[in-house]
Design a protein around this motif. Structure first.
Motif, PDB file in Angstrom:
ATOM      1  N   ASP A   1     -21.161 -13.696   0.242  1.00 50.30           N
ATOM      2  CA  ASP A   1     -21.254 -13.407   1.672  1.00 50.30           C
ATOM      3  C   ASP A   1     -20.287 -12.286   2.056  1.00 50.30           C
ATOM      4  OD1 ASP A   1     -21.558 -13.310   4.363  1.00 50.30           O
ATOM      5  OD2 ASP A   1     -20.452 -15.181   4.759  1.00 50.30           O
TER       6      ASP A   1
ATOM      7  N   PRO B   1     -28.357   0.499   8.316  1.00 53.57           N
ATOM      8  CA  PRO B   1     -29.640  -0.146   8.604  1.00 53.57           C
ATOM      9  C   PRO B   1     -30.827   0.606   7.977  1.00 53.57           C
ATOM     10  CG  PRO B   1     -28.469   0.448  10.652  1.00 53.57           C
ATOM     11  CD  PRO B   1     -27.569   0.781   9.520  1.00 53.57           C
TER      12      PRO B   1
ATOM     13  N   ARG C   1     -29.747 -10.833  -1.796  1.00 53.76           N
ATOM     14  CA  ARG C   1     -30.890 -11.507  -1.208  1.00 53.76           C
ATOM     15  C   ARG C   1     -30.989 -11.160   0.273  1.00 53.76           C
ATOM     16  NH1 ARG C   1     -29.563 -17.227  -2.807  1.00 53.76           N
ATOM     17  NH2 ARG C   1     -29.088 -17.346  -0.608  1.00 53.76           N
ATOM     18  N   PRO C   2     -32.207 -10.973   0.805  1.00 54.37           N
ATOM     19  CA  PRO C   2     -32.359 -10.531   2.193  1.00 54.37           C
ATOM     20  C   PRO C   2     -31.595 -11.394   3.203  1.00 54.37           C
ATOM     21  CG  PRO C   2     -34.489 -10.530   1.084  1.00 54.37           C
ATOM     22  CD  PRO C   2     -33.501 -11.089   0.109  1.00 54.37           C
ATOM     23  N   ASP C   3     -31.536 -12.724   2.988  1.00 59.71           N
ATOM     24  CA  ASP C   3     -30.827 -13.557   3.964  1.00 59.71           C
ATOM     25  C   ASP C   3     -29.320 -13.276   3.963  1.00 59.71           C
ATOM     26  OD1 ASP C   3     -31.069 -14.879   1.339  1.00 59.71           O
ATOM     27  OD2 ASP C   3     -29.883 -16.473   2.251  1.00 59.71           O
TER      28      ASP C   3
ATOM     29  N   CYS D   1     -30.205  -2.686  -0.604  1.00 57.05           N
ATOM     30  CA  CYS D   1     -29.125  -3.648  -0.884  1.00 57.05           C
ATOM     31  C   CYS D   1     -29.505  -4.562  -2.047  1.00 57.05           C
ATOM     32  CB  CYS D   1     -28.843  -4.476   0.368  1.00 57.05           C
ATOM     33  SG  CYS D   1     -27.531  -5.686   0.126  1.00 57.05           S
TER      34      CYS D   1
ATOM     35  N   SER E   1     -20.304 -10.389   4.439  1.00 56.35           N
ATOM     36  CA  SER E   1     -20.107 -10.205   5.884  1.00 56.35           C
ATOM     37  C   SER E   1     -18.789 -10.814   6.354  1.00 56.35           C
ATOM     38  CB  SER E   1     -21.272 -10.812   6.669  1.00 56.35           C
ATOM     39  OG  SER E   1     -21.189 -12.232   6.665  1.00 56.35           O
TER      40      SER E   1
ATOM     41  N   ALA F   1     -28.065 -10.140   2.980  1.00 57.20           N
ATOM     42  CA  ALA F   1     -27.961  -8.766   3.470  1.00 57.20           C
ATOM     43  C   ALA F   1     -28.082  -8.719   4.997  1.00 57.20           C
ATOM     44  CB  ALA F   1     -29.035  -7.904   2.826  1.00 57.20           C
ATOM     45  N   LYS F   2     -28.904  -9.624   5.526  1.00 57.01           N
ATOM     46  CA  LYS F   2     -29.158  -9.636   6.975  1.00 57.01           C
ATOM     47  C   LYS F   2     -27.875  -9.849   7.791  1.00 57.01           C
ATOM     48  CE  LYS F   2     -31.620 -12.724   9.098  1.00 57.01           C
ATOM     49  NZ  LYS F   2     -32.380 -13.895   8.664  1.00 57.01           N
ATOM     50  N   LYS F   3     -26.915 -10.549   7.180  1.00 53.05           N
ATOM     51  CA  LYS F   3     -25.658 -10.814   7.895  1.00 53.05           C
ATOM     52  C   LYS F   3     -24.790  -9.560   8.015  1.00 53.05           C
ATOM     53  CE  LYS F   3     -24.846 -15.213   5.781  1.00 53.05           C
ATOM     54  NZ  LYS F   3     -23.778 -16.137   5.440  1.00 53.05           N
ATOM     55  N   GLY F   4     -25.169  -8.506   7.245  1.00 53.17           N
ATOM     56  CA  GLY F   4     -24.448  -7.244   7.367  1.00 53.17           C
ATOM     57  C   GLY F   4     -23.334  -7.089   6.342  1.00 53.17           C
TER      58      GLY F   4
ATOM     59  N   ALA G   1     -31.154  -0.612   4.327  1.00 59.98           N
ATOM     60  CA  ALA G   1     -31.013  -2.056   4.085  1.00 59.98           C
ATOM     61  C   ALA G   1     -31.872  -2.504   2.907  1.00 59.98           C
ATOM     62  CB  ALA G   1     -31.358  -2.839   5.335  1.00 59.98           C
TER      63      ALA G   1
END
Ligand code: IPM
Ligand code: MG
Length: 357
Positions: A233, A112, A121-123, A118, A235, A125-128, A115
């Motif tokens: 994706d 975190p 794209r932030p959306d 990374c 994640s 990356a946000k998923k981890g 982050a």
């Protein structure tokens, strides 16, 4: 605990990052009253310069006599002109084979605190991103015979052999399923069974071994699709199980998208004997000797060494917490630098982590 660790500093930034790794490991185990012996040996370009061989016999012997091997990095432009069998990389391949290190564990994790680094794209990356590549390390096209370069009908040809036995596949599959049990219970097996016979056998054997691990969810991807899914994706992945060549490629991809290659450790384990622990990144000859390198991947490799190599999970966790604390306190080497953070060099970073143990 009295343990002997064989140190292989290698080339480029290798010696300086390994120094920090040892400093932190030593401080961590000392907290619990343990004392390690360190034995240094030559590998890669440094070994070529001193002995004309990338993996001297004495190095193999020192590794075999140790409880764990701690390696930094090999290679550099100085040795690029050498024939394949004389190159620094042969030292690395040779020690993997000599120690029977068939299982290569390469975690890729988006901390975190980092982050912002990374590459996705932030959306997305946000998923981890928290996965581990379990790569087979002593078989496949890397070691398959026949291999060679020759002239056929007046035209030069190069050839290699992709080959896996069912035993080789089964033992790495077991490592992947066992690893998944300590994580999120998901394994994705990656191969190219739409084209390659080796991969058809791979998939078949992985499915057979899976019967003993029914609590773990198993999925399959062709390697080209896996490469795509990793950026689309990441994640979705927990454990990625794959062979030597696909694992080489996918582990670089997985680690670079975290944006912090300088942060990622790895472990190589055999059925018995010492494991080998090293950062995923290379020897970065362009910044060698300038106190600029990020020692955190090496420091985190020391944590893997303690946990997986020596069964010292408490000391390993101590190191991982100290690294996270150092990052949370805002310290960064150049490769992970962001506006508003405090820039430090390799030695200072090692010192800061050691202070936080
Ligand atoms: C790695 C490296 C090695 C490999 C090279 C240096 C031989 O790329 O550890 O991933 O291909 O295995
Ligand atoms: Mg590689």
């Amino acid at each position: 605990m009295e343990k002997t660790i064989c140190l292989l500093p290698g080339d480029g930034i290798g010696p300086e990052i390994l120094e920090q790794g040892v400093l932190v490991m030593d401080a961590a185990v000392a907290k619990n009253g343990h004392h390690f012996h360190y034995e240094k040996a030559l590998i890669g370009g440094a070994a070529i310069d001193a002995t004309d061989s990338p993996l001297p016999e004495a190095t193999v012997a020192a590794c075999k006599a140790s409880d764990a091997v701690f390696l930094a990095a090999v290679g550099g432009p100085k040795w690029d002109g050498l024939a394949p069998e004389k190159r620094p990389e042969r030292g690395l391949l040779g020690i993997r084979k000599a120690l029977g290190l068939f299982a290569n564990l390469r975690p890729a994790l988006l901390l975190p605190q980092l982050a912002g680094a990374c590459l996705l794209r932030p959306d997305i990356a946000k998923k981890g991103l928290d996965l581990i590549v379990v790569r087979e390390l002593t078989g496949d096209i890397y070691f398959g015979e026949p291999r060679g370069l020759e002239t056929r009908n007046g035209s030069r040809v190069g050839f290699n052999t992709m080959i896996y036995s069912e035993e080789e596949i089964a033992r790495i599959a077991r490592v992947a399923f066992t690893t998944a049990r300590q994580r999120r219970h998901k394994v994705c097996s990656v191969e190219k069974s739409n084209v390659l016979e080796t991969s058809r056998l791979w998939k078949e054997v992985v499915c057979e071994v899976h019967k003993d691990f029914a609590d773990v969810e198993l999925s399959h991807l062709y390697v080209d699709n896996a490469a795509m899914q990793l950026v689309r994706d990441p994640s979705q992945f927990d454990v990625i199980l794959t062979g030597n060549i696909f694992g080489d490629i996918l582990s670089d991809e997985a680690s670079v998208i975290t944006g912090s290659l300088g942060m990622l450790p790895s472990a190589s384990m055999g059925a018995e004997g010492p494991g080998l622990f090293e950062p995923v990144h290379g020897s970065a000859p362009d910044i060698a000797g300038q106190d600029k390198a990020n020692p955190l991947a090496t420091i985190l490799s020391a944590a893997m060494l303690l946990r997986l190599g020596l069964g010292m999970p408490e000391e390993a966790a101590m190191i991982e917490r100290a690294v996270e604390k150092t990052l949370a306190d805002g310290y960064r080497t150049g490769d992970i630098m962001e506006a508003g953070k405090k820039a430090v060099g390799c030695r200072a970073m090692g010192q800061l982590v050691a202070e936080r143990l």
